[in-house]
Structures are given as structure tokens and as C-alpha cells.
Motif scaffolding. Sequence first.
Motif, PDB file in Angstrom:
ATOM      1  N   LEU A  39      -7.016  -9.619  -4.606  1.00 53.65           N
ATOM      2  CA  LEU A  39      -7.408 -10.503  -3.620  1.00 53.65           C
ATOM      3  C   LEU A  39      -7.976 -10.264  -2.641  1.00 53.65           C
ATOM      4  N   PRO A  40      -8.429 -11.311  -2.487  1.00 50.81           N
ATOM      5  CA  PRO A  40      -9.743 -11.227  -1.254  1.00 50.81           C
ATOM      6  C   PRO A  40      -8.471 -11.739  -0.185  1.00 50.81           C
ATOM      7  N   PRO A  41      -9.648 -11.211   1.406  1.00 49.71           N
ATOM      8  CA  PRO A  41      -8.803 -12.282   2.657  1.00 49.71           C
ATOM      9  C   PRO A  41      -8.676 -13.504   2.470  1.00 49.71           C
ATOM     10  N   MET A  42      -8.005 -13.998   3.401  1.00 46.90           N
ATOM     11  CA  MET A  42      -7.314 -15.841   3.270  1.00 46.90           C
ATOM     12  C   MET A  42      -6.674 -15.817   1.956  1.00 46.90           C
ATOM     13  N   THR A  43      -6.672 -15.111   0.495  1.00 51.42           N
ATOM     14  CA  THR A  43      -6.147 -15.617  -0.273  1.00 51.42           C
ATOM     15  C   THR A  43      -3.733 -16.343  -0.208  1.00 51.42           C
ATOM     16  N   LYS A  44      -3.737 -17.876  -0.236  1.00 52.04           N
ATOM     17  CA  LYS A  44      -3.086 -17.822  -0.211  1.00 52.04           C
ATOM     18  C   LYS A  44      -1.855 -17.317  -1.774  1.00 52.04           C
ATOM     19  N   MET A  45      -0.948 -17.487  -1.291  1.00 48.65           N
ATOM     20  CA  MET A  45       0.799 -16.657  -2.180  1.00 48.65           C
ATOM     21  C   MET A  45       2.033 -17.163  -1.643  1.00 48.65           C
ATOM     22  N   SER A  46       2.454 -17.316  -2.730  1.00 49.77           N
ATOM     23  CA  SER A  46       4.034 -17.505  -2.260  1.00 49.77           C
ATOM     24  C   SER A  46       5.000 -16.580  -3.103  1.00 49.77           C
ATOM     25  N   GLU A  63      10.926  -8.862   0.062  1.00 51.71           N
ATOM     26  CA  GLU A  63      11.031  -7.794   0.241  1.00 51.71           C
ATOM     27  C   GLU A  63       9.272  -7.403   0.478  1.00 51.71           C
ATOM     28  N   ALA A  64       8.893  -6.786  -0.818  1.00 51.14           N
ATOM     29  CA  ALA A  64       7.406  -6.660  -0.563  1.00 51.14           C
ATOM     30  C   ALA A  64       6.309  -7.265   0.102  1.00 51.14           C
ATOM     31  N   PHE A  65       6.841  -8.578   0.688  1.00 58.37           N
ATOM     32  CA  PHE A  65       5.546  -9.251   1.363  1.00 58.37           C
ATOM     33  C   PHE A  65       5.769  -8.874   3.012  1.00 58.37           C
ATOM     34  N   LYS A  66       7.466  -8.526   3.102  1.00 59.73           N
ATOM     35  CA  LYS A  66       7.383  -8.246   4.711  1.00 59.73           C
ATOM     36  C   LYS A  66       6.857  -6.822   4.984  1.00 59.73           C
ATOM     37  N   ARG A  67       6.638  -5.775   4.106  1.00 64.02           N
ATOM     38  CA  ARG A  67       6.423  -4.125   4.248  1.00 64.02           C
ATOM     39  C   ARG A  67       5.004  -3.889   4.119  1.00 64.02           C
ATOM     40  N   LEU A  68       4.083  -5.823   3.757  1.00 60.57           N
ATOM     41  CA  LEU A  68       2.537  -6.075   3.829  1.00 60.57           C
ATOM     42  C   LEU A  68       2.380  -6.294   4.684  1.00 60.57           C
ATOM     43  N   GLU A  69       3.019  -7.598   5.111  1.00 64.66           N
ATOM     44  CA  GLU A  69       3.036  -8.061   6.666  1.00 64.66           C
ATOM     45  C   GLU A  69       2.873  -6.876   7.710  1.00 64.66           C
ATOM     46  N   ARG A  70       4.441  -5.740   8.044  1.00 61.73           N
ATOM     47  CA  ARG A  70       4.183  -4.922   9.045  1.00 61.73           C
ATOM     48  C   ARG A  70       2.925  -4.478   8.371  1.00 61.73           C
ATOM     49  N   LEU A  71       2.765  -4.227   7.235  1.00 61.18           N
ATOM     50  CA  LEU A  71       1.343  -2.960   7.506  1.00 61.18           C
ATOM     51  C   LEU A  71       0.078  -4.022   7.865  1.00 61.18           C
ATOM     52  N   GLY A  72       0.100  -4.984   8.094  1.00 60.36           N
ATOM     53  CA  GLY A  72      -1.244  -5.866   8.191  1.00 60.36           C
ATOM     54  C   GLY A  72      -2.266  -5.837   7.440  1.00 60.36           C
ATOM     55  N   PHE A  73      -1.572  -6.613   6.185  1.00 54.33           N
ATOM     56  CA  PHE A  73      -2.331  -6.655   4.690  1.00 54.33           C
ATOM     57  C   PHE A  73      -1.976  -8.526   4.339  1.00 54.33           C
ATOM     58  N   LEU A  74      -0.970  -8.774   5.105  1.00 54.50           N
ATOM     59  CA  LEU A  74      -0.431  -9.853   4.779  1.00 54.50           C
ATOM     60  C   LEU A  74      -0.107 -10.809   6.253  1.00 54.50           C
ATOM     61  N   VAL A  75      -0.003 -11.575   6.593  1.00 47.04           N
ATOM     62  CA  VAL A  75      -0.097 -12.852   7.443  1.00 47.04           C
ATOM     63  C   VAL A  75       1.100 -13.964   6.826  1.00 47.04           C
ATOM     64  N   ILE A  76       2.264 -13.828   7.747  1.00 43.50           N
ATOM     65  CA  ILE A  76       3.517 -14.862   6.778  1.00 43.50           C
ATOM     66  C   ILE A  76       3.596 -15.949   8.143  1.00 43.50           C
ATOM     67  N   ARG A  77       3.621 -17.060   7.505  1.00 41.72           N
ATOM     68  CA  ARG A  77       3.501 -18.520   8.483  1.00 41.72           C
ATOM     69  C   ARG A  77       4.556 -19.071   7.912  1.00 41.72           C
ATOM     70  N   PRO A  78       5.806 -18.854   8.743  1.00 40.43           N
ATOM     71  CA  PRO A  78       6.966 -19.793   7.876  1.00 40.43           C
ATOM     72  C   PRO A  78       6.952 -21.101   7.980  1.00 40.43           C
ATOM     73  N   GLN A  79       5.733 -21.553   8.116  1.00 41.02           N
ATOM     74  CA  GLN A  79       5.469 -23.063   8.022  1.00 41.02           C
ATOM     75  C   GLN A  79       4.515 -23.411   7.281  1.00 41.02           C
ATOM     76  N   ILE A  83      -1.005 -15.305   3.615  1.00 36.42           N
ATOM     77  CA  ILE A  83      -2.106 -15.463   3.219  1.00 36.42           C
ATOM     78  C   ILE A  83      -2.497 -13.734   3.404  1.00 36.42           C
ATOM     79  N   VAL A  84      -2.759 -13.054   2.409  1.00 40.51           N
ATOM     80  CA  VAL A  84      -4.394 -12.028   2.680  1.00 40.51           C
ATOM     81  C   VAL A  84      -4.818 -11.876   3.683  1.00 40.51           C
ATOM     82  N   SER A  85      -4.164 -11.031   5.162  1.00 33.43           N
ATOM     83  CA  SER A  85      -4.606 -11.039   6.387  1.00 33.43           C
ATOM     84  C   SER A  85      -6.486 -10.289   6.245  1.00 33.43           C
ATOM     85  N   LEU A  86      -7.322 -11.134   7.169  1.00 33.65           N
ATOM     86  CA  LEU A  86      -8.283 -11.100   6.991  1.00 33.65           C
ATOM     87  C   LEU A  86      -8.614  -9.296   7.373  1.00 33.65           C
ATOM     88  N   ILE A  87      -9.742  -8.504   6.770  1.00 35.92           N
ATOM     89  CA  ILE A  87      -9.901  -7.477   7.187  1.00 35.92           C
ATOM     90  C   ILE A  87     -10.434  -6.697   8.913  1.00 35.92           C
TER      91      ILE A  87
END
Length: 238
Positions: A39-46, A63-79, A83-87
Motif C-alpha cells: 500500500l504505497p503512499p497516496m493510496t486511497k482507502m475506505s 479503530e485500526a485506521f485511527k491507530r495508523l493515523e496516530r502513528l503517522g501512516f494514514l491521513v484521515i480527511r472526513p470530507q 490515504i496512506v501518508s507520504l514518507i
Amino acid sequence: MGTQREASLDLPTLTPPTRPSVADQVFRLLQQRILTLELPPMTKMSESDISKRLGVSRQPVREAFKRLERLGFLVIRPQSGTIVSLISEEAILRARFIRTALETQTTRAACEVFDSDDIAALQDLIDQQATAADDNNAQLFHKLDEDFHRAICARSGHDYVWDLIHDHKAHMDRVRMLSLSSRSQKLALQEHVAILAAIASGDSEAAAAEMTRHLSRIETLIEQIKTQNHDWFVDTSA
């Protein structure tokens, strides 16, 4: 002084979980796919798509998405979606600093307590790494590399240190996976050999220096990897 009284609390008896929760399993699966760049950077996920593919409800995926966001691996934009975060080079260097601070100390400890069985166990991991490098099996080499570092922590009596390192080092892992060519694997192998030789000799200063040199090599890789995969990195030029 007043008379001390034992608190009376009506608490339920908790049953320790015997296996990872569904959310833990989803988290580990997605994190592994992100770290190996499946799942490379900028991959869209739902949430809905992942839950359908895994055959689970949306709650553990959320829950998994939120953990990955806290660790900096996902960017969650409600609107606009997830996406998978950039490095992040900054996150990589922070992780390298944390690893160096902790692992130089566990390496020093290893020099004090390792016996012949410990040395043999690490040598076996190095032998397996040599085979993986000869086969240019980057995925297996990466796993054995991690096993080597974890074994130093555990066998030196500080296995809890690896728990502290694990999530932080993940930011280094994405760059490591991009850089694990056959040549890079063999260079890392040589560094592991040097670390083990210093530990076996009981020279804590030399062992710490070899570990520092080994972990610092990530800095020389970043610019090279950024040049080849510029779109996958956070743009710091602005």
C-alpha cells in the motif's frame, strides 16, 4: 493521622484476551502492507471497502485506521477520504534517534551478559541472513534483520525495549524496503557481523559504535531514495 481504610470497590473480574482482537489483526495487517509498500503512499482507502474485503464490521477497521493515523501512516480527511501518508524524512530521523539511543544501550548490556548460547543464536540469524541476501530475498532479509535486533534486546534482558522501538522504527522500515537491493542487504549483513564480533569480544564501546554506525546509515539512503521516489516523500522545499 486518620485511620487508613481499605477501599471497597465493586469491580468485575477481567478475562485476559487469549488472542489479538479483530481491530489488532486489522491494524497489523494494514501496517504491514503499508511498511512493505504493497500500500504505497497516496493510496486511497475506505473503511467500507476494507471491512468488506476482510469480512469484518466497520468498527475494528475504524479503530485500526485511527491507530495508523496516530502513528503517522494514514491521513484521515472526513470530507475527502483516507490515504496512506507520504514518507516523512523528519519522522525517519526521529525514529533513528530513538533506536540509536535505546539499542546502543542494549548492545552494551549484551556485552556484559551474553554467553556462548546467545552468540550462537545471533550467529544463526546472521547465517540465515546470508542465505536470504544470496537469494536477494528482500522480504525475508528484512524479517531476519528485525529478528537480529530484537534478539539483542531480549537476550540482554531488556525485551521491553523492543516494544518501545517497534512502532517508532516503522517509519524507517518504508525507506529500508525501498533500499534493500542485493548490495544493500550484503552491506547490512557485514554490519551485523561487526556488531556481533564486538559483542562476542565483550568490548561494549566498540559494540555501541558499530550499532550507531549501522543505524545511522539510513541517513545516507534518504536522499538517494527521495531522488528515485520523489512523489512518495513529504515536500520540504517550501
